[in-house]
Motif scaffolding. Structure first.
Motif, short mmCIF file in Angstrom:
data_model
loop_
_atom_site.label_atom_id
_atom_site.label_comp_id
_atom_site.label_asym_id
_atom_site.label_seq_id
_atom_site.Cartn_x
_atom_site.Cartn_y
_atom_site.Cartn_z
N LEU A 10 54.56 41.29 47.96
CA LEU A 10 53.32 41.65 48.46
C LEU A 10 52.88 39.99 47.86
O LEU A 10 51.60 39.75 48.14
CB LEU A 10 52.60 42.26 48.20
CG LEU A 10 52.48 43.83 48.61
CD1 LEU A 10 51.67 44.57 47.44
CD2 LEU A 10 53.18 43.39 50.32
N VAL A 11 53.46 39.19 47.17
CA VAL A 11 53.30 37.71 46.77
C VAL A 11 52.99 37.82 47.73
O VAL A 11 52.41 36.23 48.27
CB VAL A 11 54.28 37.14 45.57
CG1 VAL A 11 53.62 35.48 45.51
CG2 VAL A 11 53.57 38.20 44.42
N ARG A 60 51.76 37.76 51.18
CA ARG A 60 51.52 38.50 51.69
C ARG A 60 50.75 37.88 53.00
O ARG A 60 50.35 36.64 52.62
CB ARG A 60 50.05 39.58 51.35
CG ARG A 60 49.47 39.97 52.04
CD ARG A 60 48.37 41.10 51.43
NE ARG A 60 48.32 40.87 50.40
CZ ARG A 60 48.22 42.36 49.54
NH1 ARG A 60 48.35 42.93 50.29
NH2 ARG A 60 48.08 42.74 48.52
N GLU A 76 53.18 49.46 47.66
CA GLU A 76 53.49 48.05 46.89
C GLU A 76 54.52 47.70 46.77
O GLU A 76 55.60 46.93 47.07
CB GLU A 76 52.17 47.81 46.20
CG GLU A 76 50.82 47.42 46.51
CD GLU A 76 50.07 48.90 46.42
OE1 GLU A 76 49.50 49.35 47.28
OE2 GLU A 76 50.57 50.16 45.62
N THR A 81 49.95 44.00 37.67
CA THR A 81 49.72 43.20 38.49
C THR A 81 50.64 42.21 40.02
O THR A 81 50.35 41.63 40.56
CB THR A 81 49.30 42.36 37.04
OG1 THR A 81 48.25 42.61 36.65
CG2 THR A 81 48.02 41.02 37.40
N ASN A 82 51.60 41.94 38.70
CA ASN A 82 52.70 41.26 40.07
C ASN A 82 52.86 42.04 40.93
O ASN A 82 53.46 41.29 42.34
CB ASN A 82 53.96 41.08 39.26
CG ASN A 82 54.24 39.72 38.11
OD1 ASN A 82 53.91 38.69 38.48
ND2 ASN A 82 55.40 39.73 37.52
N ARG A 127 50.63 43.64 42.90
CA ARG A 127 49.58 43.80 43.41
C ARG A 127 49.03 44.68 43.78
O ARG A 127 48.98 45.46 44.30
CB ARG A 127 49.35 42.71 44.70
CG ARG A 127 49.69 41.47 44.89
CD ARG A 127 49.35 40.69 43.37
NE ARG A 127 49.22 39.50 43.81
CZ ARG A 127 50.06 38.19 42.85
NH1 ARG A 127 51.22 39.16 42.62
NH2 ARG A 127 50.49 37.57 43.31
N PRO A 178 46.66 47.94 43.00
CA PRO A 178 45.04 47.91 43.20
C PRO A 178 44.53 48.72 42.21
O PRO A 178 45.08 50.19 41.87
CB PRO A 178 44.60 47.97 45.02
CG PRO A 178 45.57 49.04 45.22
CD PRO A 178 47.08 48.85 44.73
N MET A 190 44.49 37.99 40.80
CA MET A 190 45.14 38.68 41.57
C MET A 190 45.26 40.03 41.94
O MET A 190 46.30 40.75 43.06
CB MET A 190 46.43 39.27 40.31
CG MET A 190 47.42 37.29 40.03
SD MET A 190 48.25 37.03 38.89
CE MET A 190 49.90 38.14 39.89
N THR A 191 44.30 40.97 41.45
CA THR A 191 44.15 42.18 42.20
C THR A 191 43.01 42.55 42.20
O THR A 191 42.55 43.33 43.23
CB THR A 191 44.34 43.58 41.27
OG1 THR A 191 43.65 43.12 39.66
CG2 THR A 191 46.16 43.75 40.34
#
Length: 416
Positions: free
Chosen positions: A53-54, A56, A100, A367-368, A370, A372, A390-391
């Motif tokens: 998702l980084v 996205r 995720e 967090t990496n 993502r 939520p 990040m979130t």
């Protein structure tokens, strides 16, 4: 830059086009930074993650190109005598039932991981490689990604590494050399900021507060801490992570603890400044408050293990949770290296944590990935700092005991 005949041959293609590209990365970077030569490097810590998702919104072609670059790196063997560990991922290789953790990205990550092992990488998948066996000796030249680990290597172990990006760390892994500049040189390891610690630091998170306070003042400099006792591994981990979060710190000196700073004079290489910054109990309280932006007490996530938790921390969490249960609607994540969790499994700690409703998350962190959440509590200043952007979560940073009290109650209970 002065290159040996062998290095110039690689640059000109003797080892093939990919190694020539790697050599070009190192040479051009070194020239920009004023390096005069490449020096041998026997220890690296690299990133080999699928984007998940980084990236996205990125096109499939972009994602494919990203993965192809990692595969190309893994088609070449790690340099002889080079210890090469691997940083965290943006997925977990466990079966995790959250959207995720994209199954296609997980399959691709497994493929890359298998290639990496064959190339000679140790797929530790952790942001704290020193917890799972990558512990360089004093003076050892390294090429590490992960800013918190870089500070730890330089400051606690006395090893030497500049802050690396992925390309340069991969290149160093395959070629066994790095450009010599920055803190690889004695003269660039001299302290630049004198910090007197007057506050009482009772928890590892308090050391994180000290780091977060100091990083903002130090910028790219090297802070020197006086009147500070020798830290535990967990305390040092939090200090180093926070220094690299609020500032661009590459190393610090703890007088009497950092191997090359047994005195204040040694830390400043004989030029001790009179001016000093004092970290007081008030500054400690204010630093915690500066990262707390929660608008209410109800929470849905508690995240521990940033950087990754040690085995001792997992044992402490298990003792606190035994016979109890995390509140409904709260996810308790404890992030740790897979090797650390294996030890926790053997000790029965994982079973206690899971029986209480917690989860040890390996290879990555929420967090990496993502994952939520609306409002989270964490004992890591780095986690609290980055989670907001990040979130999008509201955050509270607190010591571990306060975090666990909140997880059991389902709401913020105040500092322990």
């Amino acid at each position: 830059m002065d290159l040996t005949a062998e290095q110039r041959a690689v640059l000109e293609g003797a080892g093939g086009p990919y190694l020539a590209t790697c050599m070009r990365w190192l040479v051009e970077w070194g020239e920009v930074m004023g390096a005069r030569r490449l020096v041998h490097c026997h220890n690296t810590h690299v990133l080999l993650p699928t984007p998940n998702l980084v990236a996205r919104g990125a096109s499939p072609r972009t994602l494919e190109a990203f993965a192809d670059g990692l595969k190309e790196a893994c088609r070449h063997p790690v340099a002889e005598h080079c210890l090469a560990t691997v940083h965290t991922l943006f997925v977990t290789l466990d079966e995790l039932d959250v959207p995720e953790n994209n199954p296609d990205q997980v399959r691709l990550q497994r493929e890359i991981a298998e290639m990496a092992v064959r190339a000679g990488y140790l797929t530790t998948f952790t942001c704290a490689p020193y917890l799972v066996g990558n512990v360089p000796l004093m003076g050892e030249i390294c090429a590490w990604t992960e800013s918190s680990a870089v500070v730890y290597a330089n400051s606690i172990l006395g090893a030497r590494t500049t802050r690396h990006g992925n390309e340069s760390a991969i290149a160093a892994s395959l070629l066994g050399v790095v450009p010599e500049f920055g803190v690889l040189l004695d003269e660039n390891r001299r302290g630049t900021l004198r910090v007197e610690v007057a506050a009482e630091l009772r928890h590892p998170s308090d050391w994180g507060a000290l780091g977060y306070f100091t990083g903002r003042l130090a910028g790219l400099g090297i802070p020197v801490f006086e009147n500070l006792r020798r830290p535990s591994q967990e305390e040092a981990k939090q200090l180093c992570a926070a220094l690299a979060t609020s500032g661009g710190v590459t190393m610090c000196h703890i007088v009497g603890a950092t191997p090359e700073a047994l005195s204040l004079e040694a830390a400043f290489q004989g030029r001790v400044p009179r001016e000093r910054v004092v970290f007081t109990d008030q500054a400690l309280r204010e630093t915690y408050e500066a990262l707390r932006n929660a608008t209410g007490d109800e929470l849905d996530a508690v995240i521990l293990g940033c950087p990754h938790a040690s085995l001792r921390e997992l044992a402490q969490v298990a003792r606190r949770l035994e016979g109890r249960r995390v509140a409904p609607g709260v996810r308790l994540w404890i992030n740790a290296a897979r090797a650390t969790r294996c030890a926790a499994d053997a000790m029965g700690l994982t079973q206690i944590i899971e029986a209480a409703g917690g989860r040890i998350l390996c290879d990555t962190c929420p967090t990496n990935m993502r994952i939520p959440c609306r409002r989270l509590v964490s004992d890591g200043f780095k986690q609290a700092h980055y989670a907001r952007g990040m979130t999008g979560a509201e955050v509270i940073v607190a010591n571990t005991e306060a975090c666990l009290r909140a997880a059991l109650a389902g709401r913020w209970q105040g500092d322990a």
